[in-house]
Design an enzyme around this catalytic site. Structure first.
Site, PDB file in Angstrom:
ATOM      1  N   ASP A 106       3.018  11.323 -26.725  1.00 39.94           N
ATOM      2  CA  ASP A 106       1.666  10.964 -26.332  1.00 39.94           C
ATOM      3  C   ASP A 106       0.738  11.322 -27.498  1.00 39.94           C
ATOM      4  O   ASP A 106       0.655  10.577 -28.470  1.00 39.94           O
ATOM      5  CB  ASP A 106       1.378  11.738 -25.035  1.00 39.94           C
ATOM      6  CG  ASP A 106       0.096  11.352 -24.341  1.00 39.94           C
ATOM      7  OD1 ASP A 106      -0.291  10.177 -24.415  1.00 39.94           O
ATOM      8  OD2 ASP A 106      -0.531  12.226 -23.716  1.00 39.94           O
ATOM      9  N   THR A 110       3.159  18.115 -29.173  1.00 34.28           N
ATOM     10  CA  THR A 110       4.380  18.847 -28.806  1.00 34.28           C
ATOM     11  C   THR A 110       5.438  18.699 -29.892  1.00 34.28           C
ATOM     12  O   THR A 110       5.962  19.691 -30.408  1.00 34.28           O
ATOM     13  CB  THR A 110       4.935  18.330 -27.461  1.00 34.28           C
ATOM     14  OG1 THR A 110       3.896  18.355 -26.494  1.00 34.28           O
ATOM     15  CG2 THR A 110       6.102  19.178 -26.987  1.00 34.28           C
TER      16      THR A 110
HETATM   17  P1  IMP Z   1       2.101  15.196 -26.399  1.00 32.67           P
HETATM   18  O1  IMP Z   1       2.209  16.596 -26.909  1.00 32.67           O
HETATM   19  O2  IMP Z   1       0.662  14.838 -26.079  1.00 32.67           O
HETATM   20  O3  IMP Z   1       2.762  14.164 -27.267  1.00 32.67           O
HETATM   21  O4  IMP Z   1       2.755  15.208 -24.978  1.00 32.67           O
HETATM   22  C1  IMP Z   1       4.054  15.002 -24.766  1.00 32.67           C
HETATM   23  C2  IMP Z   1       4.449  15.500 -23.387  1.00 32.67           C
HETATM   24  O5  IMP Z   1       3.437  15.207 -22.405  1.00 32.67           O
HETATM   25  C3  IMP Z   1       5.663  14.769 -22.905  1.00 32.67           C
HETATM   26  O6  IMP Z   1       6.838  15.424 -23.288  1.00 32.67           O
HETATM   27  C4  IMP Z   1       5.472  14.732 -21.409  1.00 32.67           C
HETATM   28  O7  IMP Z   1       6.024  15.895 -20.833  1.00 32.67           O
HETATM   29  C5  IMP Z   1       3.984  14.743 -21.204  1.00 32.67           C
HETATM   30  N1  IMP Z   1       3.450  13.373 -20.917  1.00 32.67           N
HETATM   31  C6  IMP Z   1       2.730  12.598 -21.742  1.00 32.67           C
HETATM   32  N2  IMP Z   1       2.418  11.413 -21.170  1.00 32.67           N
HETATM   33  C7  IMP Z   1       2.970  11.439 -19.944  1.00 32.67           C
HETATM   34  C8  IMP Z   1       3.021  10.476 -18.865  1.00 32.67           C
HETATM   35  O8  IMP Z   1       2.498   9.348 -18.899  1.00 32.67           O
HETATM   36  N3  IMP Z   1       3.703  10.868 -17.743  1.00 32.67           N
HETATM   37  C9  IMP Z   1       4.311  12.098 -17.640  1.00 32.67           C
HETATM   38  N4  IMP Z   1       4.284  13.014 -18.628  1.00 32.67           N
HETATM   39  C10 IMP Z   1       3.629  12.692 -19.768  1.00 32.67           C
END
Ligand code: IMP
Ligand code: MG
Length: 190
Positions: A106, A110
């Site tokens: 996203d 992470t």
């Molecule tokens: P990032 O650090 O913003 O890239 O977030 C990644 C993490 O957010 C993923 O591993 C998911 O656990 C969670 N996440 C992001 N988008 C979604 C979604 O649409 N549905 C469920 N979990 C999400």
């Protein structure tokens, strides 16, 4: 808890489409990592269904490991920006070709954190395999080597991905009707 049918806006990726794509990813990875010391590192909890299907689609010898990472606040749907390691690897990754297996990228926060953390432990390589990519939402650029599906900026669930910790078991990827979900949750709380 609610039945998912009550707030499912649409099935975005069917069970059959997931299977077909994962078999293709497995073939590609088997080809690219032939003769290498492949270690699949599953990012818990969202990546768990993807890992178990992907590893069965990979035809070369490999090892698996797990890491649990949280970046979203409790019950939140936005990355908090703060990444926490809740479970670290249990092995030395020196000389391994590490492939991170993630459910969705996203903001990228992470994985950015995890890549930095693992890169200083002397692996031979660190690459990324994500089932879903919400590229539109990216805040930190990260190299994504294998992608199952590019998806639009919608909140999705199922096949490992949760809404408030539930529904990870569903065999497809669905889009949440968030206003409807929120309204129904408020009704059940009162
Ligand atoms: P990032 O650090 O913003 O890239 O977030 C990644 C993490 O957010 C993923 O591993 C998911 O656990 C969670 N996440 C992001 N988008 C979604 C979604 O649409 N549905 C469920 N979990 C999400
Ligand atoms: Mg996750």
């Amino acid at each position: 808890m609610l039945n998912y049918e009550d707030f499912l806006a649409e099935v975005l990726i069917s069970e059959e489409a997931l299977h077909e794509r994962i078999v293709a990813l497995g073939a590609q990875i088997s080809h690219d990592y032939a003769g290498k010391k492949l270690l699949l590192v599953c990012i818990l909890r969202g990546g768990v269904l993807f890992l178990t299907d992907l590893m069965r689609a990979i035809t070369i010898p490999h090892a698996i490991e797990f890491m649990a990472v949280s970046s979203y606040g409790v019950g939140g749907r936005e990355s908090s920006g703060q990444v926490r390691i809740n479970l670290d690897l249990n092995m030395d990754i020196t000389d391994w070709d590490v492939l991170l297996v993630e459910d969705i990228i996203d903001s990228g926060r992470t994985l950015h954190y995890v890549i930095e953390l693992l890169s200083i432990r002397n692996p031979h390589s660190v690459k990324v395999c994500t089932l879903l990519d919400k590229a539109e939402r990216r805040e930190i650029a990260i190299p994504v080597d294998y992608v199952g599906f590019q998806i639009p900026n919608k909140f999705v669930f199922g096949y490992g991905l949760d809404i408030d910790d539930y529904y990870r078991n569903l065999p497809f990827i669905g889009v949440v009707d968030l206003p409807k979900y929120q309204a129904l949750m408020e009704q059940t709380a009162s």
